[in-house]
Design a protein around this motif. Structure first.
Motif, PDB file in Angstrom:
ATOM      1  N   THR A  64       1.104  -1.160  -0.035  1.00 16.77           N
ATOM      2  CA  THR A  64       0.438  -0.414   0.185  1.00 16.77           C
ATOM      3  C   THR A  64       1.078   1.241  -0.329  1.00 16.77           C
ATOM      4  OG1 THR A  64      -0.137   0.123   3.130  1.00 16.77           O
ATOM      5  CG2 THR A  64      -2.012  -1.526   1.120  1.00 16.77           C
ATOM      6  N   SER A  74      -2.155   7.987  -9.158  1.00 14.54           N
ATOM      7  CA  SER A  74      -1.050   7.637  -7.641  1.00 14.54           C
ATOM      8  C   SER A  74      -0.144   8.139  -8.137  1.00 14.54           C
ATOM      9  CB  SER A  74      -1.110   5.928  -7.743  1.00 14.54           C
ATOM     10  OG  SER A  74      -0.519   5.551  -8.333  1.00 14.54           O
ATOM     11  N   ARG A 245      -2.978   7.282   3.318  1.00 13.20           N
ATOM     12  CA  ARG A 245      -2.911   6.775   1.622  1.00 13.20           C
ATOM     13  C   ARG A 245      -3.912   6.288   1.566  1.00 13.20           C
ATOM     14  NH1 ARG A 245       1.870   6.993   0.571  1.00 13.20           N
ATOM     15  NH2 ARG A 245       3.053   7.303   2.399  1.00 13.20           N
ATOM     16  N   ASP A 249      -6.264   6.973  -1.269  1.00 12.25           N
ATOM     17  CA  ASP A 249      -6.776   5.865  -3.232  1.00 12.25           C
ATOM     18  C   ASP A 249      -8.204   5.814  -3.223  1.00 12.25           C
ATOM     19  OD1 ASP A 249      -5.555   5.062  -5.182  1.00 12.25           O
ATOM     20  OD2 ASP A 249      -6.134   3.071  -3.607  1.00 12.25           O
TER      21      ASP A 249
END
Length: 410
Positions: A64, A74, A245, A249
């Protein structure tokens, strides 16, 4: 005029090198420049990342930690260069870039909020962050409690606490909070502390050394320094950043390569700009203290400020924004003061090369068509202009408030 402060030592992540902070700012975030035979890393715009083999495609989706190309959303190498440079500058393992400072705050708060959970928020933090807590998170059954000291934090604490959010100094009122004591208390209960560290920047405020798990920066301001881009950054360990994070996403949060390139370029001169902002802000603030039209100056870098001792313990310098309380004056006189300023632009941001002025209106007063004559606050951002010129500009504008003319500028 106050001497420029000695730049602080580098955070622990780069202390293994003999580099001074200014040297690090010139060289960090340039890994991909070598292949391009360039001083600067290349600007890579991409919506799609293309892999040479199926094995490499599969490898990109393992884990991840997104610090290599996977998909345009990303990030590209341009974003990774900025994130790596900021992480090293802050003494952190990792960094996430987001579309704005508020987006960075929202990502951290949103990632930790949950129904039945409790987020403890320092009173006086950035206004839009309070609106987010009250109008978005609270209706989702996440309890929001506001505290103004370490003691009140202890009193409000429950077993459902999942995050503490602070800002030092507090927005507009410039109140200091003992960030180290807050972090120590929260850590003893296994709860992370997130801090809006925009005001101090990594050069003047070592957030992670004080125990802060998530350090948030509106890179729109000093990190970029040129008032031409909007971007946010969050630094921390891989573990501390994991939920934020993942939230980014899931939410499709993305920052453009162009914005990252501009911020990386602005970062190169941070070590030169911040001491200048520090010295000029102190000079102008000290001059304002002597003006009869000024009731008080709210700036923890001044020895007279009640938070000065704490500021000295936890900061190595002070940048340009601070707040002043004017002597009681009518709305017409206040408007004449603002409109008379020539070198201070009327705007809501700060951290760029230019000086700014903004009415600092408390939330409970913002709906009023006319503000009270007493207790009127103004936020100033001291830019890179000569402080003597700024004081002369302020002196001419303050004459509209009355109470006589103040002493000449430095």
């Amino acid at each position: 005029m106050t001497d420029h402060p000695t730049p602080p030592s580098l955070p622990h992540a780069v202390r293994s090198t003999p580099w001074h902070t200014d040297t690090a700012l010139a060289h960090l975030g340039r890994t991909s420049a070598t292949a391009a035979l360039s001083v600067n890393p290349p600007l890579v715009r991409a919506s799609t990342t293309v892999f040479p083999t199926l094995a490499e495609f599969k490898d990109s989706y393992r884990g991840t930690v997104f610090e290599a190309p996977r998909y345009g959303r990303s990030g590209t190498s341009t974003q990774f260069e900025l994130q790596a440079a900021m992480a090293q500058l802050c003494g952190a393992q990792s960094c996430i870039a987001l579309p704005s400072g508020l987006a960075a705050i929202a990502a951290v708060l949103g990632a930790h909020a949950r129904p039945g959970g409790q987020i403890l928020v320092q009173e006086g933090v950035y206004g839009p962050a309070q609106v987010l807590c009250d109008q978005v998170l609270a209706p989702l059954q996440c309890r929001i409690d506001y505290f103004d000291s370490v003691d009140s934090l202890r009193e409000l604490w429950t077993d459902q606490a999942c995050l503490v959010f602070i800002e030092v100094p507090s927005s507009l009122t410039m109140r200091m909070l003992d960030a180290a004591a807050v972090s120590e208390f929260a850590a003893s209960r296994g709860v992370p502390v997130a801090c809006d560290s925009t005001w101090g920047t990594p050069l003047f405020f070592d957030a992670h050394a004080l125990g802060i798990a998530l350090s948030i920066h509106a890179a729109t301001k000093y990190i970029n320094g040129h008032s031409d881009v909007v971007l946010g950054l969050v630094t921390g360990s891989y573990e501390a950043l994991a939920s934020t994070r993942a939230w980014c996403d899931r939410q499709g949060s993305h920052v453009s390569a162009d914005a990252c390139a501009l911020v990386l370029r602005g970062m190169r001169t941070l070590g030169l700009r911040m001491p200048r902002h520090h010295a000029s802000a102190l000079a102008v603030a000290a001059w304002l203290q002597a003006q009869p039209q000024i009731e008080r100056v709210l700036f923890p870098a001044l020895p007279s400020d009640p938070g000065h001792a704490l500021w000295r313990r936890q900061f190595s310098g002070a940048p340009g924004p601070f707040t002043v309380e004017l002597a009681p004056c009518s709305e017409a006189a206040f408007e004449a003061f603002i409109n008379a300023l020539q070198l201070f632009g009327l705007g809501t941001s700060w951290g760029g090369f230019e000086s700014l002025v903004m009415p600092a209106i408390a939330h409970h007063l913002r709906a009023l068509p006319v503000q009270p004559d007493a207790g009127r606050l103004v936020r100033l951002h001291i830019g890179l202009e000569a402080p003597g010129d700024l004081c002369d500009d302020l002196a001419a504008a303050l004459a509209h408030i009355g109470h006589g003319a103040g002493p000449s500028s430095p």
